[in-house]
Design a protein around this motif. Structure first.
Motif, mmCIF file in Angstrom:
data_model
loop_
_atom_site.group_PDB
_atom_site.id
_atom_site.type_symbol
_atom_site.label_atom_id
_atom_site.label_comp_id
_atom_site.label_asym_id
_atom_site.label_seq_id
_atom_site.Cartn_x
_atom_site.Cartn_y
_atom_site.Cartn_z
ATOM 1 N N ASP A 132 0.855 -1.189 0.000
ATOM 2 C CA ASP A 132 0.000 0.000 0.000
ATOM 3 C C ASP A 132 0.889 1.236 0.000
ATOM 4 N N THR A 153 -0.196 4.324 -0.155
ATOM 5 C CA THR A 153 -0.869 5.501 0.401
ATOM 6 C C THR A 153 -0.025 6.091 1.528
ATOM 7 N N SER A 164 7.358 2.076 4.846
ATOM 8 C CA SER A 164 5.916 2.335 5.000
ATOM 9 C C SER A 164 5.059 1.644 3.935
ATOM 10 N N VAL A 165 5.594 1.386 2.760
ATOM 11 C CA VAL A 165 4.769 0.790 1.698
ATOM 12 C C VAL A 165 4.597 -0.725 1.863
ATOM 13 N N GLU A 169 3.349 -2.184 4.395
ATOM 14 C CA GLU A 169 2.146 -2.514 5.167
ATOM 15 C C GLU A 169 0.981 -1.640 4.758
ATOM 16 N N ILE A 170 -0.214 -2.156 5.001
ATOM 17 C CA ILE A 170 -1.430 -1.432 4.662
ATOM 18 C C ILE A 170 -1.592 -0.212 5.584
ATOM 19 N N GLY A 171 -2.232 0.837 5.052
ATOM 20 C CA GLY A 171 -2.530 2.012 5.862
ATOM 21 C C GLY A 171 -1.457 3.080 5.755
ATOM 22 N N SER A 206 1.551 2.241 9.197
ATOM 23 C CA SER A 206 2.709 1.596 8.567
ATOM 24 C C SER A 206 3.994 2.423 8.696
HETATM 25 NA NA NA Z 1 1.559 1.950 3.919
#
Ligand code: NA
Ligand code: RIB
Length: 311
Positions: free
Chosen positions: A250, A252, A288-289, A291-293, A297
């Motif tokens: 993820d 985001t 951070s990418v 993991e989701i969220g 993350s």
């Molecule tokens: Na993330």
């Protein structure tokens, strides 16, 4: 200085759905996971800086509602100073409806709500923080005039500024360039601001030169898996910083993790070359990418190798 990093910016409640792909116009599809998280570009950037171990304060506005109350608690849980986090009963806490597909791609609709009520009065109250921080960070999820005013206040007090023109607007006030020590945008924002395609390192370099000409101290154009390019005023060499190879679950908020980490390095290692700060910020965002969220993350200092924090 009282603070290392002060962020004047947005808070959003992220309503996230995971789906096999993004829906088309008029279409309904089945997703397979839903969760609510803390987001908003401003708050995300502030939280990432705080988790790397600097003294942070957030200047923002949330609603006098359940989401706003929860958000204030989230700042406290992350050690962010909340004296300048205001609550208003005239609007709801900002919200972001996010869909993430199986490839880690996303589509987002934000309703800024109370974020748009942050104005001159609140900035005046927060002047002791804005004028006594090492680094100030702004984005475009609050009223652009408020962001610009905050950057001017920081500049008047010799505070270093990072500006992240996200989400991008085509008619950006040219004064933003003049008050940005570091102007940091992604490929699509660079495209919108320069009017030319930014898909390769070469094109990012050209866009960066154009943005630099508009008056900022330095420019960073991020390119996702292709890393980023760093341009400094007065230097003409192309500095391309590759990104670590990661399998994205993820993406985001990865840009926010990058900016938060960059702010951390500017505050804590002011003499480090900008491209080295960008290289390390890329590594932090790369975590951070996986993991989701968004904030869920973002890594803490204790999760990262020691060499990320050495001179
Ligand atoms: Na993330
Ligand atoms: O940059 C990611 C953020 O953008 C999300 O947290 C969402 O709130 C949107 O504002």
């Amino acid at each position: 200085k009282v603070f290392d990093v002060v962020v004047v910016g947005s808070c959003m409640t992220d309503l996230v759905s995971k789906a096999p792909r993004l829906p088309k116009a008029g279409e309904t599809i089945h997703g397979h996971k839903f969760f609510i998280g803390f987001g908003g570009k401003g708050a995300n950037q502030c939280i990432q800086a705080a988790r790397l171990g600097v003294k942070t304060a957030m200047v923002c506005k949330v609603g006098k509602d359940f989401f706003g109350d929860n958000y204030i608690q989230n700042f406290k849980d992350n050690g962010v100073h909340t004296e300048f986090v205001k609550q208003s009963s005239d609007a709801v806490t900002g919200a972001a409806s996010i869909t993430v597909d199986d490839a880690g791609e996303n589509a987002i609709v934000i309703v800024a709500g109370a974020n748009m009520l942050l104005g001159a009065e609140e900035l005046q109250e927060a002047l002791p923080a804005i004028s006594h921080t090492k680094v100030l960070v702004c984005q475009l999820e609050i009223s652009p005039q408020t962001s610009l005013q905050a950057m001017c206040m920081a500049r008047d007090n010799k505070v270093k500024t990072i500006f992240n023109p996200a989400p991008a607007i085509p008619d950006l006030d040219p004064d933003f360039y003049r008050v940005s020590d570091v102007f940091c945008c992604n490929e699509s924002e660079a495209e919108l601001l320069t009017g030319s395609s930014v898909a390769s390192v070469e094109e990012a370099h050209r866009a960066g030169q154009e943005l630099l000409k508009r008056g900022c101290g330095s420019v960073i154009v991020t390119l996702g898996p292709q890393g980023c390019v760093v341009l400094k005023g007065g230097e003409s060499t192309l500095k391309h910083v590759p990104a670590p190879e990661v399998t994205a679950v993820d993406t985001t908020g990865a840009g926010d993790s990058f900016i938060g980490a960059l702010a951390f390095y500017m505050a804590n290692h002011p003499h480090m070359p900008l491209e080295e700060m960008a290289r390390r910020a890329n590594l932090v965002a790369g975590v951070s990418v996986r993991e989701i969220g968004t904030q869920t993350s973002f890594p803490y200092r204790r999760d990262l190798p020691n060499e990320y924090f050495q001179e």
